[in-house]
Design a protein around this motif. Structure first.
Motif, PDB file in Angstrom:
ATOM      1  N   GLU A  64       0.835  -1.199   0.000  1.00  0.00           N
ATOM      2  CA  GLU A  64       0.000   0.000   0.000  1.00  0.00           C
ATOM      3  C   GLU A  64       0.873   1.253   0.000  1.00  0.00           C
ATOM      4  N   CYS A  69      -2.310   3.648   2.869  1.00  0.00           N
ATOM      5  CA  CYS A  69      -2.090   3.272   4.265  1.00  0.00           C
ATOM      6  C   CYS A  69      -2.778   4.273   5.194  1.00  0.00           C
ATOM      7  N   ARG A  85       2.447   4.366  10.414  1.00  0.00           N
ATOM      8  CA  ARG A  85       2.640   3.419   9.309  1.00  0.00           C
ATOM      9  C   ARG A  85       3.647   2.341   9.712  1.00  0.00           C
ATOM     10  N   TYR A  88       1.871  -0.131  11.968  1.00  0.00           N
ATOM     11  CA  TYR A  88       0.956  -0.957  11.172  1.00  0.00           C
ATOM     12  C   TYR A  88       1.723  -2.051  10.428  1.00  0.00           C
ATOM     13  N   ARG A  89       2.828  -1.678   9.807  1.00  0.00           N
ATOM     14  CA  ARG A  89       3.603  -2.655   9.036  1.00  0.00           C
ATOM     15  C   ARG A  89       4.325  -3.648   9.950  1.00  0.00           C
TER      16      ARG A  89
END
Length: 227
Positions: A64, A69, A85, A88-89
């Motif tokens: 993404e 994202c 981010r 999240y990753r």
């Protein structure tokens, strides 16, 4: 004299054939075999491809863009920041046993150079689990001039140098996505542009040590229609 005899016997019809039409024999098909070796990366490319295609495992698409994202983060009330981010990753690459089910992970450029919240490189975490790091290399769709309101995929400019850097960072395969619109044609121009772009991308990728995944998507939906 010899040339005259050759001309008569080779090209002029016999007397019994006067008034009839002679059909030329159909040309015999010629088969040409050519083996292309991908320079110094040939053996590594084969090994990478076999790993990605290993039975019972699949590819995790976590490429993404930062904008996309951000939409996911916004859905849970979080701002689109680099730290969010990253968190999240981190969740995507750290589940226990991930490598039992995932053979390759397609990353966004920021992710390829990113570390987890614990400070460990995301690429290293993937490799430790037997997961091949990959990278999205196309630059998105733009309008194709002279077509039926169709598009073409940009990103070939500077691709070789970008992929050389991605390889040094740990990427071993690449993904390029282009779209052919069925409702709008597809026009011959759009089909040729898509095929040419995918072929050039694949050749450049192999030359830089990355296994190319060519994604040709068909847009089957009509956005505007009337009866």
């Amino acid at each position: 004299m010899a040339s005259a005899t050759l001309l008569k016997s080779s090209f002029l019809p016999k007397k019994a054939e006067w008034g009839t039409t002679r059909q030329a024999a159909a040309p015999k098909p010629v088969t040409v075999s050519m083996v292309v070796r991908a320079s110094a990366y040939a053996d590594e490319l084969v090994k990478t491809a076999k790993t990605i295609a290993s039975p019972g495992r699949g590819i995790l698409a976590m490429d993404e863009s930062n904008a996309t994202c951000g939409k996911r983060l916004a859905s849970i009330g979080l701002e689109n920041t680099e730290a969010n981010r990253q968190a999240y990753r981190t969740l995507l690459v750290t589940p226990p046993g991930l490598g039992n089910y995932i053979s390759g992970a397609i990353l966004f450029e920021e992710t390829l150079y990113q570390s987890t919240v614990d400070g460990k490189k995301i690429v290293d975490i993937l490799v430790e689990q037997g997961i091949v790091p990959g990278i999205k290399v196309d630059k998105g769709l733009v309008p194709l001039v002279g077509s039926n309101d169709e598009s073409w995929c940009q990103g070939l400019d500077g691709l070789a140098s970008r992929e050389a850097a991605y390889y040094q960072q740990g990427a071993r395969f690449a993904k390029w996505r282009t779209v052919v619109s069925i409702p709008n044609g597809p026009s011959e121009l759009a089909v040729k542009e898509a095929a040419w772009g995918l072929a050039r991308y694949a050749a450049i990728s192999q030359d830089n040590g990355l296994v190319p995944i060519a994604e040709a998507s068909e847009n089957m939906f009509v956005k505007n229609y009337s009866y």
